[in-house]
Design an enzyme around this catalytic site. Structure first.
Site, PDB file in Angstrom:
ATOM      1  N   HIS A 356      19.123 106.250  39.805  1.00 28.62           N
ATOM      2  CA  HIS A 356      18.180 105.872  38.376  1.00 28.62           C
ATOM      3  C   HIS A 356      17.423 106.886  38.031  1.00 28.62           C
ATOM      4  O   HIS A 356      16.719 107.266  37.502  1.00 28.62           O
ATOM      5  CB  HIS A 356      16.565 105.530  39.555  1.00 28.62           C
ATOM      6  N   LYS A 544       2.966 105.605  31.587  1.00 32.01           N
ATOM      7  CA  LYS A 544       3.748 106.021  32.671  1.00 32.01           C
ATOM      8  C   LYS A 544       3.601 107.261  33.010  1.00 32.01           C
ATOM      9  O   LYS A 544       2.078 107.936  33.051  1.00 32.01           O
ATOM     10  CB  LYS A 544       5.401 106.032  31.555  1.00 32.01           C
ATOM     11  N   ARG A 545       4.354 107.419  33.842  1.00 28.77           N
ATOM     12  CA  ARG A 545       3.746 108.727  35.114  1.00 28.77           C
ATOM     13  C   ARG A 545       4.157 110.230  34.139  1.00 28.77           C
ATOM     14  O   ARG A 545       4.527 110.170  32.775  1.00 28.77           O
ATOM     15  CB  ARG A 545       4.740 108.988  36.055  1.00 28.77           C
ATOM     16  N   LYS A 550       8.834 113.379  29.298  1.00 32.29           N
ATOM     17  CA  LYS A 550       8.726 112.308  29.032  1.00 32.29           C
ATOM     18  C   LYS A 550       7.473 112.418  27.673  1.00 32.29           C
ATOM     19  O   LYS A 550       7.367 111.285  27.001  1.00 32.29           O
ATOM     20  CB  LYS A 550       7.647 111.047  29.326  1.00 32.29           C
ATOM     21  N   THR A 652      11.303 101.037  32.045  1.00 34.65           N
ATOM     22  CA  THR A 652      10.699  99.384  31.654  1.00 34.65           C
ATOM     23  C   THR A 652       9.234  98.846  31.552  1.00 34.65           C
ATOM     24  O   THR A 652       9.336  98.186  30.530  1.00 34.65           O
ATOM     25  CB  THR A 652      11.316  99.120  33.563  1.00 34.65           C
ATOM     26  N   LYS A 656       8.236  95.750  28.781  1.00 39.96           N
ATOM     27  CA  LYS A 656       7.237  94.709  28.699  1.00 39.96           C
ATOM     28  C   LYS A 656       5.814  95.403  27.310  1.00 39.96           C
ATOM     29  O   LYS A 656       5.303  94.379  27.172  1.00 39.96           O
ATOM     30  CB  LYS A 656       5.966  96.058  30.060  1.00 39.96           C
TER      31      LYS A 656
HETATM   32  C1  GL4 Z   1      13.201 105.733  37.251  1.00 34.61           C
HETATM   33  C2  GL4 Z   1      13.597 106.471  35.553  1.00 34.61           C
HETATM   34  O1  GL4 Z   1      12.889 107.502  35.551  1.00 34.61           O
HETATM   35  C3  GL4 Z   1      13.156 104.738  35.083  1.00 34.61           C
HETATM   36  O2  GL4 Z   1      13.471 105.566  33.906  1.00 34.61           O
HETATM   37  C4  GL4 Z   1      13.627 104.134  35.502  1.00 34.61           C
HETATM   38  O3  GL4 Z   1      13.097 102.883  34.244  1.00 34.61           O
HETATM   39  C5  GL4 Z   1      13.640 103.806  36.345  1.00 34.61           C
HETATM   40  C6  GL4 Z   1      13.854 102.060  37.839  1.00 34.61           C
HETATM   41  O4  GL4 Z   1      15.275 102.256  37.415  1.00 34.61           O
HETATM   42  O5  GL4 Z   1      13.320 104.619  37.778  1.00 34.61           O
HETATM   43  N1  GL4 Z   1      13.291 106.822  38.291  1.00 34.61           N
HETATM   44  C7  GL4 Z   1      12.976 107.324  39.207  1.00 34.61           C
HETATM   45  S1  GL4 Z   1      13.335 108.804  40.683  1.00 34.61           S
HETATM   46  N2  GL4 Z   1      11.892 107.195  39.286  1.00 34.61           N
HETATM   47  C8  GL4 Z   1      12.114 106.151  38.152  1.00 34.61           C
HETATM   48  O6  GL4 Z   1      10.717 105.377  37.274  1.00 34.61           O
END
Ligand code: GL4
Length: 820
Positions: A356, A544-545, A550, A652, A656
């Site tokens: 991921h 987002k985080r 980002k 993701t 949305k």
């Molecule tokens: C993440 C990625 O940063 C994010 O881009 C991705 O959409 C998500 C789900 O596959 O996984 N990897 C980590 S670690 N945190 C995330 O949100």
């Protein structure tokens, strides 16, 4: 309405629960008590389907997926469960008859926030899709006592408050004490000879009892109810200690403490590995329990352990669950006395790994000392896996120290979990096309060359049932009125909306709904943050985080730049815009927390400046979480997806926003690439360096942010405002670290690691295009509708079907309910 749902029975059930749980009548009940009573009544409906589903699985001897994940960011269950049993209108009516409003009741539920961000929310979307598509699956995770912290903003700074989500009890969970399982830590490994073979046994260990809590995962309108199984830790009763240890008071106390601490809290890091011993304990705890149960369940109905993989598949959600590989080996070797080769064949046909992230600071590497002390038998097995794998490397690449160095599982005093996951399974997938290509050609190149057949892509998706049907009811009804309701389970059909994009009346209706949603959010912000926002302005949203890659910083620097322009020229012709931010920073991530302070400091100055005529507003929404995300997505005109190209594996949130009719302002990163491909570049605003350019700079150097600083007055002015007290008069030095991060080379890091200054001019230019485009209301409405219409690919139903076809090979099950 669902076939089985009876309004009057439901009402009685609510009244019964109110009496039974709270000794109250409905008239005396608080909204929170009403929520509980309704939740129990809904659970009562679900339970029969839950039982029927598991009976169907048993009767049909199905293959089962275990989705192993440290995180499940579920969000609230009540509203979605009511939708899934197709009883929303009836429940709403019942509540009205009892004098309550469904939305208010839903708002009483705490968000079960057992995850950080995208990775955990993806797991939750997958469970929704698996149940709705009728595939046999368990989610396996940890029942953290405290989930993701609640965020308060005090004086512009983030303050973390514990999330005591279980305080009032959680009505949807079910404790399953009969499946409690022992998990062992520490001690040492002893060998005994038995029937001419060596047997390994762990001795002198501490153990905890893993006790599962099950939550129902309700499929949409299909009677299927799957299970999310999260494990709680309990101390092992002292009396069940080995006779040798009985009466060992010290040990009993230690075991008690181990049990208490192990599930205490979710680590609040996203895309970052902290290397804490307790984290490894958490990992082994839930994996050992889940894998042991999966094997036991299989053996209840089958004779031959050799065929385990025909009925079971483990999907590892990132490397966090990777100890599943040696744990399954341990069980097969030590408990079932299989040979190494037999055990290895079964294990590698059972496990599959999803990557991921390529962020190097997220790579899990455990020091051997820690790993072997905590998991002595598991470590032995890992060493043997490594020994055999190194032999293989040497066969394929004789003499290549380079290959050994890159691919070994145990190397340089560390256990490398990604390498173990790749070697120990049959599948490795990335989460968007670009991300998978980067894995194959850069990050995991050597593995790809050695075992290309394992690699595949599964572009992420999201569930339209939560993020449109539940989160944006006005738009959902509108879509259904236009094209019927089968988009709910077949999102690509939403493409039928495309013809309405050219209809002026439909455009107007669409923009009216956006407006209504902005009014709803404005009310939420007023209530929760006390800030006024104008629902007639353009909503430009980044939620987002918080992470440097980002680039929330680039967004707020651009706001500062715009504000300077307005100050220079108060008559500047621009569309009034509200910049909305929502983000939690990991508790120990100082620069991210400082960025939150910066956003709030800029907001303070700009929002209180009457001279700019309200043309810019900046709002930081406190405590961004799944439940407010649903109402935020519904309002957005602009979706900020501005990560440094190559860094965001997929994203993701981008999907949305698209589903809710926002236009993407983004880099060619992660799934943005595929979003633009679906909607057309003319209906999005793309800017910035490509991932190839970024990677080239990273490998070859040649980027100097100081040059940009020296040559670009506007950028220089903005950066100077970080250190001259413009936004922090009491403490001009406050933002020095952010300034330094962009311009000064610190130790090994290149200045401006994420190319903010490099991409800034093209970002500002894209923002100008947006300002121009928004003035053409007809064009904007059309592009927004086309975003909705072309979002079909990004349903997690599609993602799940791809996993099933290429990796899991599950069969769909139909569940028929017996007539009551
Ligand atoms: C993440 C990625 O940063 C994010 O881009 C991705 O959409 C998500 C789900 O596959 O996984 N990897 C980590 S670690 N945190 C995330 O949100």
């Amino acid at each position: 309405m669902s076939m089985g749902f009876d309004k009057e029975i439901f009402k009685k059930s609510v009244l019964f629960n109110m009496k039974n749980v709270f000794r109250k009548t409905v008239d005396e009940a608080t909204p929170e008590q009403m929520y509980q009573a309704v939740a129990y009544a809904v659970k009562d409906v679900i339970i029969d389907e839950w039982i029927a589903t598991h009976k169907a699985y048993e009767d049909q001897d199905v293959k089962t997926l275990y989705y192993l994940s440290m995180e499940f960011l579920m969000g609230r269950a009540l509203g979605n469960n009511i939708i899934s049993i197709m009883a929303q209108p009836e429940v709403k009516e019942v509540l009205e008859e009892l004098g309550f409003d469904l939305n208010t009741i839903e708002d009483q539920e705490p968000d079960p926030a057992l995850g950080n961000g995208g990775l955990g929310r993806l797991a939750a979307c997958f469970l929704d899709s698996l149940a709705t598509l009728g595939y046999p699956a368990y989610g396996c995770g940890i029942r953290y006592r405290y989930g993701m912290f609640k965020q308060k903003i005090e004086g512009g700074f983030q303050v973390e408050v514990p999330d005591d989500w279980l305080k009032n009890g959680y009505p949807f969970e079910l404790r399953r004490a009969e499946y409690a399982t022992e998990v062992k830590f520490g001690g040492y490994v002893n060998t005994i000879r038995e029937n001419g073979r060596e047997r390994f046994i762990q001795e002198g260990y501490q153990s905890v009892l893993a006790v599962p809590y099950d939550m129902p995962i309700v499929g949409y309108g299909n009677n299927v109810v799957n299970t999310l199984r999260i494990w709680d830790a309990q101390a092992i009763n002292t009396f069940s200690l080995d006779s040798f240890d009985r009466g060992d008071y010290q040990k009993a106390v230690e075991q008690e403490n181990l049990a208490k601490t192990i599930v205490e809290v979710l680590y609040p890091n996203d895309n970052h590995y902290a290397g804490k011993e307790l984290r490894l304990k958490q990992q082994y705890f839930f994996i050992s329990a889940s894998v042991q149960r999966a094997v036991m369940k299989y053996m209840e109905k089958h004779e031959d352990i050799h065929k385990f993989f025909e009925k079971t598949v483990f999907q590892l959600n990132d490397t966090h669950p990777t100890v599943a590989v040696p744990e399954l080996m341990r069980i097969l070797l030590d408990d079932y006395s299989l040979s190494w080769d037999e055990a290895w064949e079964i294990t590698t046909k059972t496990c599959a790994y999803t990557n991921h992230t390529i962020m190097s600071e997220a790579l899990e590497k455990w020091p051997i000392e820690l790993f072997s002390r905590l998991l002595p038998r598991i470590y032995q097995i890992v060493e043997e896996i490594n020994r055999r794998f190194q032999q293989k490397i040497m066969e394929m690449y004789p003499g290549s120290q380079e290959k050994l160095r890159k691919m070994s599982i145990v190397y340089d005093g560390q256990v490398r979990m990604a390498n173990l996951a790749i070697v120990g399974g049959f599948s490795v997938n990335g989460v968007a096309r670009l991300h998978t290509e980067i894995l194959k050609n850069q990050e995991l190149k050597d593995f790809y060359q050695m075992m290309p057949e394992k690699f595949n892509n599964k572009t992420n998706g999201i569930t339209q049932r939560r993020f449109l049907l539940h989160g944006n009811p006005l738009l959902a009804e509108w879509v259904t009125r236009k094209i019927g309701n089968d988009w709910i389970t077949n999102l690509p059909h939403i493409h039928r909306l495309a013809i309405y994009a050219d209809d002026p009346r439909c455009r107007q209706e669409f923009m009216d709904i956006k407006y209504q949603n902005k009014v709803r959010l404005a009310k939420y912000i007023k209530e929760h943050n006390g800030i006024e926002v104008d629902p007639r302005s353009m909503f430009d949203v980044q939620v987002k985080r918080l992470h440097e890659y980002k680039r929330q910083l680039m967004n707020i620097l651009h706001v500062m730049y715009l504000y300077n322009q307005l100050k220079d020229n108060p008559n500047l012709d621009m569309v009034p815009r509200t910049f909305l931010f929502g983000a939690k920073a990991a508790a120990g991530y100082e620069r991210a927390k400082l960025t939150i302070k910066l956003i709030n400091a800029v907001a303070d100055v700009i929002n209180n400046d009457r001279s700019i005529g309200g043309k810019i507003k900046v709002v930081f929404i406190e405590d961004y979480k799944v439940s407010n995300a649903e109402i935020i997505f519904a309002t957005a005109d602009v979706s900020e997806q501005i990560s440094t190209a190559s860094k965001e594996a997929s994203g993701t949130g981008n999907m949305k926003f698209m589903l809710n009719g926002a236009l993407t302002l983004g880099t060619m990163d992660g799934a943005n690439v595929e979003i633009v491909e679906e909607v057309g570049a003319e209906n999005a605003f793309i800017f910035g360096m490509s991932s190839d350019e970024v990677i080239r700079y990273e490998n070859e150097g040649g980027y100097n942010p100081m040059e940009i600083f020296n040559n670009n007055y506007e950028i220089r002015r903005v950066l100077m405002q970080l250190i001259n007290g413009y936004y922090s008069p009491q403490n001009p030095e406050l933002f020095r670290d952010i300034y330094n991060s962009l311009l000064n080379t610190q130790s090994s890091d290149r200045a401006d690691t994420y190319f903010i200054l490099k991409d800034f001019p093209s970002y500002a230019e894209a923002q100008r295009r947006i300002d121009q485009a928004y003035r053409d209301e007809a064009w904007w409405a059309k592009a927004a509708i086309l975003n909705v219409a072309n979002s079909g690919k990004f349903t997690s139903d599609r993602t799940i079907e791809e996993y099933v076809k290429d990796i899991w090979h599950l069969e769909k099950v139909k569940v028929e309910l017996e007539e009551a």
